[in-house]
Design an enzyme around this catalytic site. Structure first.
Site, PDB file in Angstrom:
ATOM      1  N   LYS A  12       0.851  -1.203   0.000  1.00 30.60           N
ATOM      2  CA  LYS A  12       0.000   0.000   0.000  1.00 30.60           C
ATOM      3  C   LYS A  12       0.878   1.241   0.000  1.00 30.60           C
ATOM      4  CE  LYS A  12       0.606   1.384   4.518  1.00 30.60           C
ATOM      5  NZ  LYS A  12       1.220   2.671   4.939  1.00 30.60           N
ATOM      6  N   ALA A  98       9.611  -0.002   5.082  1.00 30.25           N
ATOM      7  CA  ALA A  98       9.413   0.858   3.918  1.00 30.25           C
ATOM      8  C   ALA A  98       8.191   1.752   4.047  1.00 30.25           C
ATOM      9  CB  ALA A  98       9.283  -0.002   2.657  1.00 30.25           C
ATOM     10  N   GLY A 101       3.500  -1.463   4.222  1.00 32.32           N
ATOM     11  CA  GLY A 101       2.537  -2.366   4.834  1.00 32.32           C
ATOM     12  C   GLY A 101       2.704  -3.829   4.486  1.00 32.32           C
ATOM     13  N   GLY A 103       4.139  -6.488   5.964  1.00 33.38           N
ATOM     14  CA  GLY A 103       3.811  -7.449   7.016  1.00 33.38           C
ATOM     15  C   GLY A 103       2.322  -7.514   7.297  1.00 33.38           C
ATOM     16  N   SER A 104       1.676  -6.359   7.338  1.00 35.55           N
ATOM     17  CA  SER A 104       0.233  -6.318   7.574  1.00 35.55           C
ATOM     18  C   SER A 104      -0.529  -6.947   6.419  1.00 35.55           C
ATOM     19  CB  SER A 104      -0.232  -4.866   7.765  1.00 35.55           C
ATOM     20  OG  SER A 104       0.320  -4.307   8.941  1.00 35.55           O
ATOM     21  N   ASP A 137      -2.960  -1.691  10.379  1.00 38.37           N
ATOM     22  CA  ASP A 137      -3.173  -1.670   8.929  1.00 38.37           C
ATOM     23  C   ASP A 137      -3.851  -2.928   8.402  1.00 38.37           C
ATOM     24  OD1 ASP A 137      -1.956   0.781   8.874  1.00 38.37           O
ATOM     25  OD2 ASP A 137      -0.073   0.083   7.985  1.00 38.37           O
TER      26      ASP A 137
END
Length: 292
Positions: A12, A98, A101, A103-104, A137
């Site tokens: 994202k 970064a 997002g 990991g989410s 997130d």
């Protein structure tokens, strides 16, 4: 053997990010617009019908031993009382630290995929409630559409229908250096009282709206971000950092030729060793929701 192959977890971007205040518990109140882009991690799921074991195989050797993917699978297994297990293979492409997002998104795709693989038939709202326990997130990615975001990130207004964003391409660059989200939000110089914006003012010009109030702090903490932004601005790109960084992005104007873009990509790879750059499309819907 039952498998779900090639489950995509998109990154994202925050088109803007304002902080409007701080709650009594220390959480920051935000306003932002999150958009999905076609920079993907790829996950593969294999059902274990005769075991409740959850295992994960990292195909790129960049993930920690117990990341959000494993935590998401364990959380859903426990919440739903599932007696089956799963083996998950992960191809990690979205850069860490970064503000994209990754990991989410992985956690959200895991919840959506296992909801189908384990035949739970949970609603998106129920998955989002569980996802919020894993990260602010995660509910956005489960919602599956671009969204206007408020609160601590849990209040989502889908940008669909009349609010849908026009198609766009983005130049997205993650420098080699990363940033800690907690270090950015705890900085005493961070501006925490931006006035509230409205969705209507945003949708009038969605790709040229507001700013990222974290960017100034991030540039002080990471000189590579500042150099990268200066580099792109010299080449007439309007550049914004996403999330808490360190990735930055710029909307690609229709007048910019593919030849010019390729030249810029080559220059980035030459001058910013270890960076990752990609031309991305803004998506209108999460790819998992298109695969039924």
């Amino acid at each position: 053997m039952v498998r779900l192959e090639n489950v995509l977890a998109p990154a994202k971007l925050n088109l803007f990010l304002h902080i409007t205040g701080v709650r009594s518990d220390g959480y920051h109140l935000l306003q932002s617009a999150f958009v999905l882009i076609d920079w993907y991690d790829v996950l593969h799921f294999e059902l274990r019908p005769n075991s409740n074991q959850i295992s994960r195989e990292d195909l790129t050797q960049v993930l920690p031993e117990r990341d959000l993917i494993v935590r998401a699978a364990q959380a859903l297994q426990q919440a739903a009382g599932v007696q089956q297990g799963v083996h998950i293979q992960v191809e990690k492409n979205i850069p860490a630290e970064a503000g994209m997002g990754g990991g989410s998104s992985d956690a959200a795709s895991t919840l959506m995929a296992l909801n189908r693989l384990w035949q739970l038939n949970w609603s998106s709202a129920r998955l989002q409630q569980l996802g919020l326990t894993l990260g602010a997130d995660v509910p956005f990615f489960i919602g599956g559409t671009n969204a206007w975001v408020e609160g601590i990130g849990e209040q989502l207004t889908p940008l669909t229908g009349a609010l849908a964003l026009p198609e766009a391409r983005m130049l997205v660059v993650k420098p080699q250096a990363g940033l800690s989200t907690s270090a950015i939000f705890s900085d005493p110089n961070l501006k925490r009282s931006k006035s509230c914006a409205t969705i209507s003012s945003f949708t009038d010009s969605p790709y040229d709206f507001g700013c990222n109030v974290l960017q100034e702090v991030a540039e002080r903490k990471c000189s590579e971000i500042k150099k990268l932004i200066f580099f792109l601005k010299q080449r007439k790109f309007q550049v914004t950092m996403t999330g808490s960084g360190s990735a930055v992005f710029a909307k690609i104007d229709d007048t910019i030729s593919d030849v010019k873009l390729n030249e810029v990509l080559m220059q980035i790879n030459t001058e910013f060793i270890g960076s990752k750059a990609k031309i991305c499309k803004v998506l209108s819907v999460h790819p998992f929701l298109d695969v039924r």
